[in-house]
Design a protein around this motif. Structure first.
Motif, PDB file in Angstrom:
ATOM      1  N   ARG A   1      -8.667  -2.480  -3.361  1.00 18.47           N
ATOM      2  CA  ARG A   1      -9.142  -2.100  -4.693  1.00 18.47           C
ATOM      3  C   ARG A   1      -8.369  -2.771  -5.821  1.00 18.47           C
ATOM      4  O   ARG A   1      -8.781  -2.722  -6.976  1.00 18.47           O
ATOM      5  CB  ARG A   1      -9.036  -0.581  -4.876  1.00 18.47           C
ATOM      6  CG  ARG A   1     -10.063   0.164  -4.053  1.00 18.47           C
ATOM      7  CD  ARG A   1     -10.123   1.638  -4.418  1.00 18.47           C
ATOM      8  NE  ARG A   1     -10.454   1.813  -5.826  1.00 18.47           N
ATOM      9  CZ  ARG A   1      -9.837   2.665  -6.647  1.00 18.47           C
ATOM     10  NH1 ARG A   1      -8.857   3.420  -6.201  1.00 18.47           N
ATOM     11  NH2 ARG A   1     -10.195   2.778  -7.891  1.00 18.47           N
TER      12      ARG A   1
ATOM     13  N   GLU B   1       0.823  -1.217   0.000  1.00 16.99           N
ATOM     14  CA  GLU B   1       0.000   0.000   0.000  1.00 16.99           C
ATOM     15  C   GLU B   1       0.853   1.261   0.000  1.00 16.99           C
ATOM     16  O   GLU B   1       0.527   2.233  -0.667  1.00 16.99           O
ATOM     17  CB  GLU B   1      -0.973  -0.002   1.170  1.00 16.99           C
ATOM     18  CG  GLU B   1      -2.138  -0.932   0.916  1.00 16.99           C
ATOM     19  CD  GLU B   1      -3.363  -0.613   1.739  1.00 16.99           C
ATOM     20  OE1 GLU B   1      -3.244   0.002   2.812  1.00 16.99           O
ATOM     21  OE2 GLU B   1      -4.451  -0.995   1.290  1.00 16.99           O
TER      22      GLU B   1
ATOM     23  N   SER C   1       2.324   1.522  -3.626  1.00 10.21           N
ATOM     24  CA  SER C   1       1.309   1.838  -4.628  1.00 10.21           C
ATOM     25  C   SER C   1       0.372   2.892  -4.058  1.00 10.21           C
ATOM     26  O   SER C   1      -0.752   2.597  -3.661  1.00 10.21           O
ATOM     27  CB  SER C   1       0.532   0.569  -4.988  1.00 10.21           C
ATOM     28  OG  SER C   1      -0.508   0.886  -5.870  1.00 10.21           O
ATOM     29  N   ARG C   2       0.823   4.109  -4.020  1.00  8.68           N
ATOM     30  CA  ARG C   2       0.115   5.183  -3.332  1.00  8.68           C
ATOM     31  C   ARG C   2      -1.311   5.406  -3.832  1.00  8.68           C
ATOM     32  O   ARG C   2      -2.183   5.754  -3.062  1.00  8.68           O
ATOM     33  CB  ARG C   2       0.907   6.475  -3.455  1.00  8.68           C
ATOM     34  CG  ARG C   2       2.226   6.398  -2.750  1.00  8.68           C
ATOM     35  CD  ARG C   2       3.009   7.686  -2.912  1.00  8.68           C
ATOM     36  NE  ARG C   2       4.392   7.445  -2.563  1.00  8.68           N
ATOM     37  CZ  ARG C   2       5.380   7.486  -3.423  1.00  8.68           C
ATOM     38  NH1 ARG C   2       5.165   7.786  -4.673  1.00  8.68           N
ATOM     39  NH2 ARG C   2       6.604   7.234  -3.022  1.00  8.68           N
ATOM     40  N   SER C   3      -1.536   5.208  -5.101  1.00  8.02           N
ATOM     41  CA  SER C   3      -2.856   5.515  -5.647  1.00  8.02           C
ATOM     42  C   SER C   3      -3.828   4.331  -5.595  1.00  8.02           C
ATOM     43  O   SER C   3      -4.990   4.491  -5.951  1.00  8.02           O
ATOM     44  CB  SER C   3      -2.726   6.008  -7.089  1.00  8.02           C
ATOM     45  OG  SER C   3      -2.119   5.013  -7.880  1.00  8.02           O
ATOM     46  N   TRP C   4      -3.382   3.182  -5.134  1.00  7.22           N
ATOM     47  CA  TRP C   4      -4.248   2.003  -5.071  1.00  7.22           C
ATOM     48  C   TRP C   4      -4.208   1.380  -3.685  1.00  7.22           C
ATOM     49  O   TRP C   4      -3.158   0.939  -3.227  1.00  7.22           O
ATOM     50  CB  TRP C   4      -3.793   0.947  -6.080  1.00  7.22           C
ATOM     51  CG  TRP C   4      -4.150   1.296  -7.470  1.00  7.22           C
ATOM     52  CD1 TRP C   4      -3.386   1.998  -8.350  1.00  7.22           C
ATOM     53  CD2 TRP C   4      -5.352   0.995  -8.145  1.00  7.22           C
ATOM     54  NE1 TRP C   4      -4.044   2.140  -9.537  1.00  7.22           N
ATOM     55  CE2 TRP C   4      -5.267   1.530  -9.437  1.00  7.22           C
ATOM     56  CE3 TRP C   4      -6.510   0.313  -7.778  1.00  7.22           C
ATOM     57  CZ2 TRP C   4      -6.286   1.411 -10.368  1.00  7.22           C
ATOM     58  CZ3 TRP C   4      -7.525   0.185  -8.706  1.00  7.22           C
ATOM     59  CH2 TRP C   4      -7.414   0.736  -9.988  1.00  7.22           C
ATOM     60  N   ARG C   5      -5.345   1.335  -3.033  1.00  8.73           N
ATOM     61  CA  ARG C   5      -5.454   0.580  -1.789  1.00  8.73           C
ATOM     62  C   ARG C   5      -5.467  -0.900  -2.134  1.00  8.73           C
ATOM     63  O   ARG C   5      -5.939  -1.298  -3.194  1.00  8.73           O
ATOM     64  CB  ARG C   5      -6.741   0.954  -1.047  1.00  8.73           C
ATOM     65  CG  ARG C   5      -6.714   2.359  -0.463  1.00  8.73           C
ATOM     66  CD  ARG C   5      -7.927   2.642   0.412  1.00  8.73           C
ATOM     67  NE  ARG C   5      -9.124   1.893   0.096  1.00  8.73           N
ATOM     68  CZ  ARG C   5     -10.120   2.321  -0.690  1.00  8.73           C
ATOM     69  NH1 ARG C   5     -10.060   3.516  -1.239  1.00  8.73           N
ATOM     70  NH2 ARG C   5     -11.163   1.567  -0.911  1.00  8.73           N
TER      71      ARG C   5
END
Length: 105
Positions: free
Chosen positions: A39, A29, A32-36
């Motif tokens: 998700r 997490e 991949s800052r833009s994706w939890r």
């Protein structure tokens, strides 16, 4: 019958994955800052978990090999967007977990 070396490798991956699951998921997490994690596509998420486990628990495997195999798995079993996504996150994740943010030659 499966090769005993392959079985042992898989067991080691599973052991590290389960023992250090929270650490691996947190690193994914954070990388991949833009994706939890919730998700992410299921295949992508689990391939990245393998990258995390292999990076933490099997230091003899070169980072480039870990990433290459992750991308192959994502391309084969994921969506059409999986391979590029996994490639980008896996590169950074493997470097972060090994304490090496520079690219391997």
């Amino acid at each position: 019958m499966a090769d005993p070396k392959v079985v042992e490798f898989a067991r080691r991956l599973l052991t590290v994955s389960s023992e250090r699951a929270a650490e691996i998921d947190g690193a994914i997490e954070a990388t991949s800052r833009s994706w939890r994690l919730a998700r992410m596509d299921r295949v992508d998420r689990n391939v990245l978990r393998l990258v995390g486990a292999e990076s933490l628990g099997l230091s003899e495997t070169p980072r480039a090999v870990i990433v290459s195999e992750a991308v192959r798995l994502a391309a084969r079993y994921g969506s059409e967007r999986s391979a590029p996504f996994v490639n980008g996150v896996a590169q950074a994740l493997a470097g972060k977990l090994r304490g090496d943010s520079r690219e391997e030659s």
